[in-house]
Design an enzyme around this catalytic site. Structure first.
Site, PDB file in Angstrom:
ATOM      1  N   ARG A 139     -42.269  32.423  58.337  1.00 30.99           N
ATOM      2  CA  ARG A 139     -43.725  32.290  58.508  1.00 30.99           C
ATOM      3  C   ARG A 139     -44.333  33.703  58.646  1.00 30.99           C
ATOM      4  O   ARG A 139     -43.713  34.684  59.377  1.00 30.99           O
ATOM      5  CB  ARG A 139     -44.125  31.462  59.751  1.00 30.99           C
ATOM      6  CG  ARG A 139     -45.605  31.279  59.880  1.00 30.99           C
ATOM      7  CD  ARG A 139     -45.764  30.250  61.096  1.00 30.99           C
ATOM      8  NE  ARG A 139     -45.565  30.918  62.212  1.00 30.99           N
ATOM      9  CZ  ARG A 139     -45.576  30.312  63.546  1.00 30.99           C
ATOM     10  NH1 ARG A 139     -46.019  29.053  63.271  1.00 30.99           N
ATOM     11  NH2 ARG A 139     -45.501  30.727  64.932  1.00 30.99           N
ATOM     12  N   GLU A 198     -51.666  22.467  60.266  1.00 32.21           N
ATOM     13  CA  GLU A 198     -51.791  22.607  61.769  1.00 32.21           C
ATOM     14  C   GLU A 198     -53.414  22.675  62.362  1.00 32.21           C
ATOM     15  O   GLU A 198     -53.528  22.648  63.465  1.00 32.21           O
ATOM     16  CB  GLU A 198     -51.024  23.769  62.560  1.00 32.21           C
ATOM     17  CG  GLU A 198     -51.368  25.233  61.840  1.00 32.21           C
ATOM     18  CD  GLU A 198     -50.449  26.201  62.575  1.00 32.21           C
ATOM     19  OE1 GLU A 198     -49.845  25.997  63.490  1.00 32.21           O
ATOM     20  OE2 GLU A 198     -50.539  27.513  61.906  1.00 32.21           O
ATOM     21  N   ASN A 244     -48.042  21.372  67.140  1.00 32.07           N
ATOM     22  CA  ASN A 244     -48.510  21.974  68.556  1.00 32.07           C
ATOM     23  C   ASN A 244     -49.951  22.325  68.503  1.00 32.07           C
ATOM     24  O   ASN A 244     -50.563  22.060  69.103  1.00 32.07           O
ATOM     25  CB  ASN A 244     -47.724  23.295  68.978  1.00 32.07           C
ATOM     26  CG  ASN A 244     -46.102  22.922  68.924  1.00 32.07           C
ATOM     27  OD1 ASN A 244     -45.855  21.751  69.272  1.00 32.07           O
ATOM     28  ND2 ASN A 244     -45.277  24.000  68.676  1.00 32.07           N
ATOM     29  N   ARG A 295     -53.853  24.948  74.215  1.00 33.27           N
ATOM     30  CA  ARG A 295     -52.423  24.683  74.712  1.00 33.27           C
ATOM     31  C   ARG A 295     -51.966  25.563  75.813  1.00 33.27           C
ATOM     32  O   ARG A 295     -50.871  25.464  76.389  1.00 33.27           O
ATOM     33  CB  ARG A 295     -51.664  24.628  73.488  1.00 33.27           C
ATOM     34  CG  ARG A 295     -51.661  25.854  72.895  1.00 33.27           C
ATOM     35  CD  ARG A 295     -51.164  25.700  71.265  1.00 33.27           C
ATOM     36  NE  ARG A 295     -49.485  26.121  71.197  1.00 33.27           N
ATOM     37  CZ  ARG A 295     -49.087  26.345  70.258  1.00 33.27           C
ATOM     38  NH1 ARG A 295     -49.677  26.289  68.925  1.00 33.27           N
ATOM     39  NH2 ARG A 295     -47.652  26.630  70.177  1.00 33.27           N
ATOM     40  N   CYS A 345     -42.428  20.946  62.110  1.00 29.70           N
ATOM     41  CA  CYS A 345     -41.776  22.137  62.849  1.00 29.70           C
ATOM     42  C   CYS A 345     -42.475  22.351  64.202  1.00 29.70           C
ATOM     43  O   CYS A 345     -41.827  23.409  64.821  1.00 29.70           O
ATOM     44  CB  CYS A 345     -41.635  23.463  62.166  1.00 29.70           C
ATOM     45  SG  CYS A 345     -43.359  24.088  61.751  1.00 29.70           S
TER      46      CYS A 345
HETATM   47  C1  PEP Z   1     -47.143  24.565  65.776  1.00 26.93           C
HETATM   48  O1  PEP Z   1     -48.349  25.074  65.905  1.00 26.93           O
HETATM   49  O2  PEP Z   1     -46.722  23.590  65.906  1.00 26.93           O
HETATM   50  C2  PEP Z   1     -45.947  25.611  65.387  1.00 26.93           C
HETATM   51  C3  PEP Z   1     -44.754  25.248  65.034  1.00 26.93           C
HETATM   52  O3  PEP Z   1     -46.297  26.941  65.439  1.00 26.93           O
HETATM   53  P1  PEP Z   1     -46.645  27.604  66.881  1.00 26.93           P
HETATM   54  O4  PEP Z   1     -46.124  26.853  68.075  1.00 26.93           O
HETATM   55  O5  PEP Z   1     -45.833  28.971  66.623  1.00 26.93           O
HETATM   56  O6  PEP Z   1     -48.060  28.067  66.880  1.00 26.93           O
HETATM   57 MG    MG Z   2     -48.954  26.699  65.257  1.00 27.45          MG
END
Ligand code: PEP
Ligand code: MG
Length: 586
Positions: free
Chosen positions: A340, A441, A464, A475, A512
């Site tokens: 990424r 996302e 996430n 978060r 992911c």
């Molecule tokens: C997500 O946002 O789900 C992700 C996999 O990336 P990160 O947790 O690094 O923001």
């Molecule tokens: Mg993310």
């Protein structure tokens, strides 16, 4: 009297051990004599910290806007004066130069000297200004807390017999990189939520953790014996001998279960009705590849490249990144590696980057991830060239974070083309057909997935952030952590829509985010049609066990019904029923 505190549990485990409370900056600082040739670099380090604090103070002042209250304005002014006062800064430099004290030690000695002078003052108002000096000293110390500082503190504690559970107000993702090099049984923090990056890193270590525990530091003292039950999100203390022996037994059961998972390493990741499921690993640093290979991953589904950029004063250049990416690609020996591009910003702080302003009001919504990369073309191009060069050694895919719509993918792809032109000019090898995909996302990307299809070669659902942005919950904010809910119908529908959209266009799609490694959700995702999961390596075998115990055809029907339910509680009980049925022998 036994006590229990609650928070958000990470992973499914149990740990009992001695609390090691990560003390405030001033207590655990290194104190050492410098060699002659270390004096100049130490002075430089100290001056750099003073410069950073100076900047912080002026930033605070600017952040107050046009009309800061007279009180705040006076306070900031006073702190700026203290920072310029030779009694603090020049005198500390003297201690570094003449007494050969390291900077932290020199500064602390000077703080003591200055505090003693304040204690002599009769005027109570002036006497209280001692607190301002201490605050400034704390700011300087924090600015100096680079990797070595924390590393040294941790190593000192870990020289002991191990068996520690780390207790802290917060552990930043960059601190976690340091802490992960040391042995701990688990983590507890006062701040954080299930998908804060701190929690993600704790999970990547395969250790139980509980985050977002109010009142933690008031309750636990150094060396207290505590128990972490991460599935329930609880922390227990002041246990009697009988309770302790019960938990010891439970800890052994968890350890046995973990060992039993090893049997799954050689088995195929295939459902009862013969559907193959790819189980990929998420990694943060090249070294994580070892554990990913050990757990039999099918490839790397997410390499969070931003971790290469943390804990350092200068950014990694193209060559250094190329070494890191190609090391992973070579180690994976032909298996896919999805890297990424830089996803910095918000809580993933990269101190060597300048974000153009001191602190945005809403970091998660600010110029971060692909937005930042597109605004920093040189940085972006050097990263893309490094990834492309690594593609000469295996199957590399480029993943773009935080895409909100087609325009970012179009611009990112143009940059990939430009990076290819640069490499051609230099005669360097790369894969000209490299796949470029988007993280799904941001809700807009999932809702309007059809518009993105033409501009991506694959998609990876980042639940996430998708949950953060869809449910409007930060978060990193403990006060809203209880609202995090992957089973919210809006989330399920966005995932469903993304998978369907990609399937229609024959585009590979994976997931992911943390949901991918949560075994309670494996059957839900299989039923939604997901066939590629990317998770912490420590979770791969647990998910494989569930995949091998599931019939995908019947899950599709059951999960189809869950998608129509109006609220998360109903989805949860429906999913519990599906999971329980799968466990019942026919
Ligand atoms: C997500 O946002 O789900 C992700 C996999 O990336 P990160 O947790 O690094 O923001
Ligand atoms: Mg993310």
């Amino acid at each position: 009297m036994a006590w229990t505190l609650s928070g958000v549990g990470i992973g499914d485990g149990l740990a009992m051990g001695k609390a090691w409370v990560l003390a405030s900056a001033r207590l655990d600082l290194p104190r050492r004599r410098l060699e002659a040739d270390q004096v100049e670099p130490e002075l430089k380090r100290f001056r750099e910290a003073v410069r950073i604090v100076n900047k912080e103070l002026s930033g605070l002042k600017e952040a107050m806007g046009q009309e800061p209250s007279a009180e705040v304005s006076a306070l900031l002014e006073l702190q700026a004066i203290i920072l310029r006062d030779p009694l603090l800064v020049a005198a500390t430099e003297q201690r570094i130069q003449h007494d050969r004290c390291n900077a932290e030690w020199g500064l602390l000695q000077q703080l003591e000297a200055v505090s003693a002078q304040f204690d002599e003052i009769e005027d109570p108002y002036l006497r209280e200004r001692k607190a301002d000096v201490q605050q400034i000293v704390d700011r300087i110390l924090r600015a100096m807390q680079g990797e070595a500082g924390l590393d040294e503190v941790v190593r000192k504690n870990n020289d002991d017999d191990g068996g520690w559970i780390l207790v802290a107000k917060d552990i930043s993702p960059s601190d976690m990189l340091i802490l992960r090099r040391h042995r701990f049984l688990g983590f507890v923090t006062e701040t954080g939520s299930a998908t804060s990056h701190t929690a993600i890193l704790a999970r990547s270590l395969g250790l139980p953790a509980v985050v977002g525990v109010s009142g933690l530091l008031n309750q636990i003292a150094q060396n207290d014996i505590i128990v972490l039950k991460s599935k329930e999100g609880s922390v227990l203390g002041a246990l009697n001998a009988e309770d302790q022996s019960v938990y010891k037994g439970q800890q052994a059961v968890y350890a046995d279960d973990l060992r039993a998972l090893d049997d799954f390493k050689q088995l195929a990741s295939c459902s009862l009705d013969g559907v193959s499921v790819l189980l990929m690993a998420n990694i943060d640093l090249p070294n994580d590849v070892q554990i990913a290979l050990d757990r039999g991953c099918d490839g790397i589904g997410l390499f969070r490249s931003e971790f290469l950029f943390m804990n350092r004063s200068s950014l990694p250049g193209e060559e250094e990144q190329f070494q890191a990416y190609s090391a992973v690609v070579k180690a994976m020996a032909g298996r896919p590696v999805t890297i990424r591009t830089l996803d910095a910003g918000a809580d993933k702080e990269v101190s060597a980057l300048s974000f153009g302003h001191d602190k945005p009001a809403n970091p998660a919504l600010a110029s971060r991830a692909i937005r930042y990369s597109l605004q920093s073309p040189d940085l972006f191009l050097s990263q893309l060239r490094a990834m492309l060069r690594a593609s000469a050694f295996g199957q590399v895919k480029i993943l773009i974070p935080m895409v909100s719509g087609p325009s970012e993918m179009i611009s990112a792809r143009e940059m990939v083309q430009q990076a290819m032109t640069n490499l051609r000019a230099k005669g360097l090898a790369f894969n000209p057909k490299i796949s470029v995909g988007a993280m799904i996302e941001v809700p807009s990307a999932a809702i309007a997935i059809d518009g993105l299809i033409a501009h991506m070669d694959f998609a990876s659902i980042g639940t996430n952030d998708l949950i953060q942005y869809t449910l409007a919950i930060d978060r990193t904010d403990r006060s809203v952590a209880h609202l995090y809910n992957p089973l919210h119908p809006a989330i399920l529908r966005l995932i469903d829509q993304t998978i369907r959209g990609c399937n229609r266009a024959n585009l590979p799609v994976s997931l992911c985010g943390e949901m991918a490694g949560d075994t309670d959700l494996t059957r839900l995702l299989l039923g939604l049609g997901l066939r590629e999961f990317s998770m912490h390596a420590t979770e791969i075998l647990k998910v494989k066990r569930v995949v091998r115990d599931s019939s995908v055809a019947s899950l599709s029907r059951g999960v189809g019904r869950l998608l129509k339910l109006p609220d998360a509680a109903l989805v949860k009980s429906g999913l519990n029923a599906i999971n329980a049925k799968a466990l019942r022998p026919d």
